[in-house]
Design a protein around this motif. Structure first.
Motif, PDB file in Angstrom:
ATOM      1  N   GLN A 529     120.953  60.282 -38.531  1.00 39.18           N
ATOM      2  CA  GLN A 529     121.466  60.320 -36.322  1.00 39.18           C
ATOM      3  C   GLN A 529     120.462  60.858 -35.904  1.00 39.18           C
ATOM      4  O   GLN A 529     120.829  60.757 -34.694  1.00 39.18           O
ATOM      5  CB  GLN A 529     122.705  60.614 -37.159  1.00 39.18           C
ATOM      6  CG  GLN A 529     123.408  59.596 -37.332  1.00 39.18           C
ATOM      7  CD  GLN A 529     123.651  58.612 -36.439  1.00 39.18           C
ATOM      8  OE1 GLN A 529     124.249  58.595 -35.326  1.00 39.18           O
ATOM      9  NE2 GLN A 529     123.829  57.236 -37.183  1.00 39.18           N
ATOM     10  N   ARG A 530     120.462  61.931 -36.298  1.00 43.04           N
ATOM     11  CA  ARG A 530     119.535  63.097 -35.694  1.00 43.04           C
ATOM     12  C   ARG A 530     117.936  62.682 -35.020  1.00 43.04           C
ATOM     13  O   ARG A 530     117.787  63.620 -33.807  1.00 43.04           O
ATOM     14  CB  ARG A 530     119.532  64.594 -36.363  1.00 43.04           C
ATOM     15  CG  ARG A 530     120.992  65.067 -36.639  1.00 43.04           C
ATOM     16  CD  ARG A 530     121.265  66.603 -37.347  1.00 43.04           C
ATOM     17  NE  ARG A 530     120.596  67.419 -36.211  1.00 43.04           N
ATOM     18  CZ  ARG A 530     120.477  68.193 -35.437  1.00 43.04           C
ATOM     19  NH1 ARG A 530     120.379  68.297 -36.279  1.00 43.04           N
ATOM     20  NH2 ARG A 530     120.023  68.960 -34.428  1.00 43.04           N
ATOM     21  N   ILE A 531     117.469  61.773 -35.534  1.00 39.87           N
ATOM     22  CA  ILE A 531     115.999  61.504 -35.571  1.00 39.87           C
ATOM     23  C   ILE A 531     115.692  60.759 -33.965  1.00 39.87           C
ATOM     24  O   ILE A 531     114.376  60.984 -33.105  1.00 39.87           O
ATOM     25  CB  ILE A 531     114.984  60.856 -35.769  1.00 39.87           C
ATOM     26  CG1 ILE A 531     116.305  59.758 -36.059  1.00 39.87           C
ATOM     27  CG2 ILE A 531     114.873  61.557 -37.102  1.00 39.87           C
ATOM     28  CD1 ILE A 531     115.558  57.845 -37.197  1.00 39.87           C
ATOM     29  N   PHE A 532     117.185  60.720 -33.072  1.00 40.97           N
ATOM     30  CA  PHE A 532     117.140  60.184 -31.738  1.00 40.97           C
ATOM     31  C   PHE A 532     117.134  60.915 -30.635  1.00 40.97           C
ATOM     32  O   PHE A 532     117.079  61.332 -29.634  1.00 40.97           O
ATOM     33  CB  PHE A 532     117.552  58.575 -31.689  1.00 40.97           C
ATOM     34  CG  PHE A 532     117.915  57.627 -32.584  1.00 40.97           C
ATOM     35  CD1 PHE A 532     116.943  57.089 -32.053  1.00 40.97           C
ATOM     36  CD2 PHE A 532     118.249  57.751 -33.827  1.00 40.97           C
ATOM     37  CE1 PHE A 532     116.515  55.689 -32.749  1.00 40.97           C
ATOM     38  CE2 PHE A 532     118.150  56.087 -34.276  1.00 40.97           C
ATOM     39  CZ  PHE A 532     117.449  55.450 -34.174  1.00 40.97           C
ATOM     40  N   VAL A 538     111.585  65.817 -38.367  1.00 36.51           N
ATOM     41  CA  VAL A 538     112.086  66.253 -40.037  1.00 36.51           C
ATOM     42  C   VAL A 538     111.057  67.200 -40.344  1.00 36.51           C
ATOM     43  O   VAL A 538     111.813  68.080 -40.653  1.00 36.51           O
ATOM     44  CB  VAL A 538     111.664  64.807 -40.496  1.00 36.51           C
ATOM     45  CG1 VAL A 538     111.911  64.458 -42.176  1.00 36.51           C
ATOM     46  CG2 VAL A 538     112.267  63.635 -39.923  1.00 36.51           C
ATOM     47  N   ASP A 539     109.495  66.973 -40.539  1.00 35.99           N
ATOM     48  CA  ASP A 539     109.363  67.625 -40.995  1.00 35.99           C
ATOM     49  C   ASP A 539     107.933  68.791 -39.641  1.00 35.99           C
ATOM     50  O   ASP A 539     106.459  68.161 -39.659  1.00 35.99           O
ATOM     51  CB  ASP A 539     108.380  67.377 -42.312  1.00 35.99           C
ATOM     52  CG  ASP A 539     107.270  68.385 -42.956  1.00 35.99           C
ATOM     53  OD1 ASP A 539     106.895  69.513 -42.338  1.00 35.99           O
ATOM     54  OD2 ASP A 539     106.898  68.117 -44.123  1.00 35.99           O
ATOM     55  N   ALA A 554     113.613  59.827 -28.328  1.00 36.11           N
ATOM     56  CA  ALA A 554     114.489  59.573 -27.686  1.00 36.11           C
ATOM     57  C   ALA A 554     114.629  59.107 -26.320  1.00 36.11           C
ATOM     58  O   ALA A 554     114.982  58.138 -25.904  1.00 36.11           O
ATOM     59  CB  ALA A 554     114.697  61.598 -27.325  1.00 36.11           C
ATOM     60  N   ILE A 555     113.308  58.546 -25.748  1.00 39.32           N
ATOM     61  CA  ILE A 555     112.889  57.803 -24.892  1.00 39.32           C
ATOM     62  C   ILE A 555     112.760  56.360 -25.278  1.00 39.32           C
ATOM     63  O   ILE A 555     113.837  55.895 -24.162  1.00 39.32           O
ATOM     64  CB  ILE A 555     111.360  58.039 -24.639  1.00 39.32           C
ATOM     65  CG1 ILE A 555     110.826  59.729 -24.275  1.00 39.32           C
ATOM     66  CG2 ILE A 555     110.521  56.658 -23.559  1.00 39.32           C
ATOM     67  CD1 ILE A 555     109.061  59.497 -24.228  1.00 39.32           C
ATOM     68  N   CYS A 556     113.255  56.117 -26.606  1.00 40.91           N
ATOM     69  CA  CYS A 556     113.330  54.731 -27.029  1.00 40.91           C
ATOM     70  C   CYS A 556     114.835  54.551 -26.416  1.00 40.91           C
ATOM     71  O   CYS A 556     115.451  53.632 -26.110  1.00 40.91           O
ATOM     72  CB  CYS A 556     112.893  54.381 -28.559  1.00 40.91           C
ATOM     73  SG  CYS A 556     111.744  54.185 -29.118  1.00 40.91           S
ATOM     74  N   ARG A 557     115.635  55.381 -27.026  1.00 38.23           N
ATOM     75  CA  ARG A 557     116.678  55.288 -27.152  1.00 38.23           C
ATOM     76  C   ARG A 557     117.395  55.449 -25.305  1.00 38.23           C
ATOM     77  O   ARG A 557     118.512  54.226 -24.933  1.00 38.23           O
ATOM     78  CB  ARG A 557     118.037  56.237 -28.233  1.00 38.23           C
ATOM     79  CG  ARG A 557     119.244  56.241 -27.805  1.00 38.23           C
ATOM     80  CD  ARG A 557     120.158  57.582 -28.255  1.00 38.23           C
ATOM     81  NE  ARG A 557     119.914  58.336 -28.078  1.00 38.23           N
ATOM     82  CZ  ARG A 557     120.303  60.033 -28.553  1.00 38.23           C
ATOM     83  NH1 ARG A 557     121.816  60.430 -28.753  1.00 38.23           N
ATOM     84  NH2 ARG A 557     120.126  60.932 -27.070  1.00 38.23           N
TER      85      ARG A 557
END
Ligand code: ADP
Length: 611
Positions: A529-532, A538-539, A554-557
């Motif tokens: 859920q958070r990767i957007f 993640v690492d 974030a840009i994609c979303r």
């Protein structure tokens, strides 16, 4: 008509029927009995006269018979007639002997005809001779004394019988009438006892209706009515309490609503404004009365009206942003209300987000300015680092590694600055509504072409599984390319070497769904859920080294949302135990793609998946 009068009217109607019906029946019975008696009497008297004639010595002359008839008739109080065969009257107690010749022929008189035929005849009719209603009885006479054969007839007046009967009827109806009047008066009197408690109960109920509950001062005279009165009183007190409770609640709600900073509007079933709080007047700055108007007429905002119409038709909660004069922006929640089983309404809550917007704009401007300002020194750093790398001082290993680190970090920062600028641009300006339809396949191919170089470095195949026919979508081509490119770059970056990356698309109703799928290590559920979110990685340690900025998704979303679509991730890829599959959908272009943009060139090195 009052309840009492209606009750009395019904009672009287029943009483009249109850007395009149037996009265009529009794009258008929009386009449039948009286006539029965008279018939019996005349029959007996006829038999007596007949016997007397038989016993009588012969009559020398017919005038003797006439005299005998007159004398016998006087004693019996009847009329006696002797009719000789053929119908000639030879003696009649009520007609002088010398006038008998003037009488009609009596042979066809009904009683005479019946006596001749059956041995006895009786009838009631008007006498043509005496001009009175008479009861006649006749018997045939044969061989008596020296009389000619014929018919002996007796008659007695009916009117006396009728008069007697009428007398009796009068007495009967007088008794019934008196009984009726007495019963009606008694009913009227008794009903007043019933009316009084009813009036008192009505008074009690009326008081409850007016909100003034008072008990009964004295008993109503009937335990069940007293119990009813007590129940009414109890009910009244309960209603009074409930009303007070409701009033309190209403006042509390009104106070809350009036002191709220957020504007609240309640729409009725028909979509018109039913009520609103004071904050709405401040928002609209218009003293016009709002009740009965549609939101469109008050706020002149089509989007808001459409959201209200949607919710009124049974749609789910909607959220709309509207701008008002004075650079104010409101976030409006359009919430469905189910007030009763049939009646539904809509609640609009206007939340002022002007300040939030202002702060967001300042932040955006700040980020944009900083990013912009950083670009120039970064370009210079990169330029100097590249120059240094080619200069003799980079021949020594240590300084060379320093310069390479400077160049790598500068590249990373440049990427981050560029991503930040892209995001800020996307946030600050709404995406232009694409009025052209784009063949999404061209965007996929452009992205594949851009990423091809990176893929080759890791010996990866970029597999494309697209339909042969154009995929017309409402979008801006460059933005679509950016989404595909970000997803493919991620797939290349985070997957292991020599694994394929597959991009596919399929049409679903009025949408086109795209997938970018890899066979890498995938993303654990807690990160999905958070990767957007922006800057989420993640690492962090490892990914900074790979040049990741945490801004790509974030840009994609942002882009997909602005195109009215949605983006998501599935990991592991459904049906496998690894990899990640990013999916997103956008709306199909409406109508015919007249101004469509398409290209039919397949980029070099692109592997088309067999259809
Ligand atoms: P960036 O890739 O620049 O770090 P993103 O927003 O594109 O930023 O990605 C956010 C995070 O999501 C990445 O740091 C990475 O951990 C994870 N991620 C994205 N795509 C993949 C993928 N295909 N496989 C595994 N992890 C991924």
């Amino acid at each position: 008509m009052s309840f009492r009068m209606r009750l009395l009217a019904a009672f009287w109607a029943v009483l009249v029927l109850a007395l009149a019906l037996p009265g009529f029946f009794f009258q008929k019975e009386l009449r039948q009995a009286a006539f029965g008696d008279s018939k019996e009497r005349i029959q007996k008297e006829l038999a007596f006269v007949h016997w007397s004639l038989q016993e009588h010595a012969s009559f020398p002359w017919l005038s003797d018979l006439d005299t005998w008839c007159t004398q016998a008739a006087d004693r019996l109080g009847v009329r006696i007639t002797y009719i000789a065969q053929g119908g000639k009257v030879v003696a009649d107690s009520h007609v002088p002997y010398d006038k008998l010749g003037f009488l009609d022929n009596h042979w066809s008189r009904p009683e005479v005809v019946a006596a001749r035929a059956h041995g006895f005849g009786i009838s009631v009719r008007r006498s043509a001779t005496l001009r009175r209603d008479l009861l006649y009885a006749a018997v045939p006479v044969d061989h008596i004394a020296n009389l000619p054969p014929g018919v002996l007839r007796l008659a007695m007046p009916v009117s006396s019988l009728r008069e007697r009967l009428d007398e009796q009827y009068k007495v009967l109806w007088a008794i019934l009438g008196l009984g009726l009047i007495a019963a009606a008066a008694l009913a009227y009197f008794l009903s007043s006892f019933l009316e009084r408690p009813i009036a008192q109960l009505a008074d009690l109920a009326e008081g409850i209706g007016r909100g003034q509950v008072h008990g009964l001062r004295r008993s109503l005279g009937d335990p069940s009515l007293d119990a009813l009165a007590r129940t009414l009183e109890h009910l009244g007190r309960r209603i009074e309490q409930q009303m007070k409770h409701l009033e309190d609640q209403k006042t509390r709600l009104e106070t809350i609503l009036e002191s709220m900073h957020d504007g609240v509007i309640l729409l009725a079933d028909d979509g018109t404004i039913e009520t609103c709080n004071r904050a709405i007047h401040d928002i609209q700055k218009d003293p016009r009365p709002r009740a009965g108007l549609k939101p469109l007429e008050v706020f002149l905002n089509r989007e808001l009206q459409q959201a209200c119409d949607h919710v009124l038709k049974g749609g789910a909660h909607q959220r709309v942003q509207i701008s008002m004069e004075g650079d104010r922006t409101y976030d409006v929640h359009v919430v469905p209300l189910q007030r009763t089983e049939k009646s539904r309404g809509v609640l609009l809550v206007f939340h002022d987000i002007s300040e939030l917007k202002r702060v967001a704009r300042i932040r955006r401007d700040f980020v944009a300015n900083v990013s912009h300002e950083l670009r120039t020194p970064l370009t210079a750093i990169k330029g100097y680092a590249e120059t240094l790398l080619e200069s003799p001082c980079a021949e020594q290993e240590e300084p060379r590694s320093f310069v390479e680190t400077i160049l790598r970090k500068a590249n990373h920062m440049t990427r981050m600055v560029n991503d930040l600028l892209t995001l800020t641009r996307l946030e600050s300006r709404p995406l232009p509504v694409p009025d052209t339809a784009v063949d999404a396949r061209t965007a996929v191919r452009a992205a594949v072409e851009t990423c091809q170089q990176e893929a080759l470095k890791k010996e990866m195949d970029l597999v494309v599984d697209l339909p042969n026919t154009p995929l017309w979508v409402s979008a801006d081509r460059d933005h679509l390319v950016q989404v595909f490119q970000n997803l493919m770059e991620n797939a290349i970056r985070y997957s292991i070497e020599k694994t394929p990356i597959c991009t596919s698309a399929r049409e679903e109703g009025d949408r086109v769904v795209f997938y970018v799928e890899d066979q890498g290590p995938g993303i654990r559920p807690e990160h999905q859920q958070r990767i957007f979110e922006r800057f989420y990685r993640v690492d962090k340690q490892r990914e900074t080294a790979t040049g990741s900025t945490g801004l790509g998704l974030a840009i994609c979303r942002h882009i997909v949302q602005k195109l009215g679509g949605k983006i998501w991730v599935e990991s592991p890829v459904p049906g496998t135990d690894r990899g990640a599959r990013f999916g997103f959908f956008v709306k199909k272009a409406p109508g015919s793609p007249a101004t469509a943009v398409s290209d039919h060139n397949t980029p070099h090195g692109l592997k088309e998946h067999p259809a």
